[in-house]
Design a protein around this motif. Structure first.
Motif, PDB file in Angstrom:
ATOM      1  N   ALA A  65      -8.726  94.531 -20.013  1.00 30.29           N
ATOM      2  CA  ALA A  65      -9.885  94.798 -20.875  1.00 30.29           C
ATOM      3  C   ALA A  65     -10.791  95.861 -20.263  1.00 30.29           C
ATOM      4  O   ALA A  65     -11.288  96.750 -20.965  1.00 30.29           O
ATOM      5  CB  ALA A  65     -10.666  93.506 -21.127  1.00 30.29           C
ATOM      6  N   LEU A  66     -11.005  95.794 -18.956  1.00 33.40           N
ATOM      7  CA  LEU A  66     -11.801  96.830 -18.285  1.00 33.40           C
ATOM      8  C   LEU A  66     -11.144  98.200 -18.418  1.00 33.40           C
ATOM      9  O   LEU A  66     -11.803  99.193 -18.722  1.00 33.40           O
ATOM     10  CB  LEU A  66     -11.974  96.497 -16.800  1.00 33.40           C
ATOM     11  CG  LEU A  66     -13.022  95.474 -16.444  1.00 33.40           C
ATOM     12  CD1 LEU A  66     -12.829  94.991 -15.015  1.00 33.40           C
ATOM     13  CD2 LEU A  66     -14.408  96.040 -16.648  1.00 33.40           C
ATOM     14  N   MET A  71     -10.956 103.547 -20.940  1.00 30.39           N
ATOM     15  CA  MET A  71     -10.169 104.585 -21.596  1.00 30.39           C
ATOM     16  C   MET A  71     -10.768 104.964 -22.949  1.00 30.39           C
ATOM     17  O   MET A  71     -10.930 106.150 -23.258  1.00 30.39           O
ATOM     18  CB  MET A  71      -8.725 104.142 -21.794  1.00 30.39           C
ATOM     19  CG  MET A  71      -7.868 105.200 -22.506  1.00 30.39           C
ATOM     20  SD  MET A  71      -6.282 104.580 -23.081  1.00 30.39           S
ATOM     21  CE  MET A  71      -6.807 103.475 -24.397  1.00 30.39           C
ATOM     22  N   LEU A  72     -11.101 103.982 -23.746  1.00 34.93           N
ATOM     23  CA  LEU A  72     -11.648 104.259 -25.082  1.00 34.93           C
ATOM     24  C   LEU A  72     -12.993 104.970 -24.996  1.00 34.93           C
ATOM     25  O   LEU A  72     -13.254 105.915 -25.745  1.00 34.93           O
ATOM     26  CB  LEU A  72     -11.736 102.971 -25.892  1.00 34.93           C
ATOM     27  CG  LEU A  72     -10.376 102.344 -26.212  1.00 34.93           C
ATOM     28  CD1 LEU A  72     -10.551 100.938 -26.757  1.00 34.93           C
ATOM     29  CD2 LEU A  72      -9.579 103.217 -27.165  1.00 34.93           C
ATOM     30  N   CYS A 136     -19.180 101.830 -21.234  1.00 38.70           N
ATOM     31  CA  CYS A 136     -18.126 100.821 -21.410  1.00 38.70           C
ATOM     32  C   CYS A 136     -18.758  99.432 -21.538  1.00 38.70           C
ATOM     33  O   CYS A 136     -19.420  98.960 -20.620  1.00 38.70           O
ATOM     34  CB  CYS A 136     -17.151 100.868 -20.233  1.00 38.70           C
ATOM     35  SG  CYS A 136     -15.944  99.533 -20.252  1.00 38.70           S
ATOM     36  N   PHE A 137     -18.537  98.789 -22.659  1.00 38.09           N
ATOM     37  CA  PHE A 137     -19.130  97.481 -22.926  1.00 38.09           C
ATOM     38  C   PHE A 137     -18.641  96.416 -21.943  1.00 38.09           C
ATOM     39  O   PHE A 137     -19.418  95.567 -21.510  1.00 38.09           O
ATOM     40  CB  PHE A 137     -18.788  97.008 -24.343  1.00 38.09           C
ATOM     41  CG  PHE A 137     -19.122  97.976 -25.434  1.00 38.09           C
ATOM     42  CD1 PHE A 137     -20.296  98.720 -25.410  1.00 38.09           C
ATOM     43  CD2 PHE A 137     -18.262  98.153 -26.500  1.00 38.09           C
ATOM     44  CE1 PHE A 137     -20.610  99.605 -26.425  1.00 38.09           C
ATOM     45  CE2 PHE A 137     -18.562  99.032 -27.513  1.00 38.09           C
ATOM     46  CZ  PHE A 137     -19.735  99.757 -27.480  1.00 38.09           C
ATOM     47  N   ILE A 138     -17.379  96.461 -21.599  1.00 36.25           N
ATOM     48  CA  ILE A 138     -16.826  95.425 -20.725  1.00 36.25           C
ATOM     49  C   ILE A 138     -17.340  95.599 -19.298  1.00 36.25           C
ATOM     50  O   ILE A 138     -17.766  94.633 -18.660  1.00 36.25           O
ATOM     51  CB  ILE A 138     -15.283  95.426 -20.759  1.00 36.25           C
ATOM     52  CG1 ILE A 138     -14.755  95.316 -22.206  1.00 36.25           C
ATOM     53  CG2 ILE A 138     -14.714  94.311 -19.888  1.00 36.25           C
ATOM     54  CD1 ILE A 138     -15.163  94.076 -22.962  1.00 36.25           C
ATOM     55  N   ALA A 139     -17.340  96.832 -18.793  1.00 35.68           N
ATOM     56  CA  ALA A 139     -17.856  97.076 -17.438  1.00 35.68           C
ATOM     57  C   ALA A 139     -19.321  96.662 -17.334  1.00 35.68           C
ATOM     58  O   ALA A 139     -19.751  96.153 -16.299  1.00 35.68           O
ATOM     59  CB  ALA A 139     -17.684  98.539 -17.052  1.00 35.68           C
ATOM     60  N   ALA A 140     -20.071  96.854 -18.406  1.00 37.56           N
ATOM     61  CA  ALA A 140     -21.483  96.470 -18.401  1.00 37.56           C
ATOM     62  C   ALA A 140     -21.664  94.950 -18.440  1.00 37.56           C
ATOM     63  O   ALA A 140     -22.757  94.456 -18.198  1.00 37.56           O
ATOM     64  CB  ALA A 140     -22.198  97.110 -19.586  1.00 37.56           C
ATOM     65  N   SER A 141     -20.585  94.222 -18.712  1.00 38.44           N
ATOM     66  CA  SER A 141     -20.671  92.778 -18.874  1.00 38.44           C
ATOM     67  C   SER A 141     -20.184  91.980 -17.665  1.00 38.44           C
ATOM     68  O   SER A 141     -20.318  90.764 -17.640  1.00 38.44           O
ATOM     69  CB  SER A 141     -19.844  92.352 -20.097  1.00 38.44           C
ATOM     70  OG  SER A 141     -20.321  92.984 -21.265  1.00 38.44           O
ATOM     71  N   VAL A 142     -19.610  92.658 -16.680  1.00 39.01           N
ATOM     72  CA  VAL A 142     -19.089  91.932 -15.517  1.00 39.01           C
ATOM     73  C   VAL A 142     -20.067  92.024 -14.345  1.00 39.01           C
ATOM     74  O   VAL A 142     -20.889  92.947 -14.284  1.00 39.01           O
ATOM     75  CB  VAL A 142     -17.680  92.439 -15.109  1.00 39.01           C
ATOM     76  CG1 VAL A 142     -16.676  92.227 -16.236  1.00 39.01           C
ATOM     77  CG2 VAL A 142     -17.698  93.888 -14.670  1.00 39.01           C
ATOM     78  N   ASN A 143     -19.963  91.082 -13.416  1.00 37.82           N
ATOM     79  CA  ASN A 143     -20.909  91.041 -12.300  1.00 37.82           C
ATOM     80  C   ASN A 143     -20.268  91.471 -10.976  1.00 37.82           C
ATOM     81  O   ASN A 143     -20.676  91.035  -9.910  1.00 37.82           O
ATOM     82  CB  ASN A 143     -21.516  89.645 -12.161  1.00 37.82           C
ATOM     83  CG  ASN A 143     -20.486  88.602 -11.777  1.00 37.82           C
ATOM     84  OD1 ASN A 143     -19.288  88.871 -11.745  1.00 37.82           O
ATOM     85  ND2 ASN A 143     -20.944  87.388 -11.507  1.00 37.82           N
TER      86      ASN A 143
END
Length: 159
Positions: A65-66, A71-72, A136-143
């Motif tokens: 997902a990251l 990429m997108l 990136c939405f996913i990178a912004a969501s991980v700690n």
């Protein structure tokens, strides 16, 4: 004003070997991840945790997902920034640590290999990874840190 987006998935455990979770070794970790209108993903746990190595595990899916999100976002910033990407492959790597209390990812390293249409685009293509990371939405969501080690090459014309 922020826009809200909702996502729905279904996870179904398929690993009851007859006695459920009566003991730690009595059940399989197999499961299915599905969403309306999409192919089912066969999942399990990592083989270290008694899982099936032929199925995706949650740690791989998080890393994927990251990588997908970066990429997108990268393709978007390139398209609006005048950089023509002709190929993109990422060999991502994640590191997770476990303790008796549980576990957590300590970092992910994305290694995108990007091909661009011309030499004039190469330098800008390399710098746009930072902007893609910020969006990136996913990178912004991980700690945990998500690092990037991109390479950029120029497409060679076909003969």
């Amino acid at each position: 004003m922020p826009l809200s987006h909702a996502y729905d998935t279904k996870v179904t455990w398929t690993g009851n070997l007859g006695t459920g979770t009566s003991t730690y070794r009595a059940y399989d970790r197999s499961h299915e991840v599905s969403a309306a209108g999409l192919p089912t993903i066969l999942g399990s746990s990592d083989p270290t945790f008694r899982g099936d190595a032929s199925r995706w595990n949650p740690e791989q899916l998080l890393l994927a997902a990251l990588s997908q999100c970066h990429m997108l976002a990268y393709l978007h910033v390139c398209a609006v920034g005048g950089v023509t990407v002709t190929a993109y492959t990422d060999h991502a790597h994640g590191t997770m640590e476990t303790t008796p209390e549980g576990g957590h990812f300590t970092e992910a390293v994305l290694r995108p290999q990007v091909e661009v249409a011309s030499q004039e685009m190469a330098a800008k293509a390399a710098t746009l990874h930072a902007e893609a990371h910020r969006t990136c939405f996913i990178a912004a969501s991980v700690n945990f840190p998500v690092r990037h080690e991109p390479t950029v090459t120029v497409r060679t014309p076909s003969a």
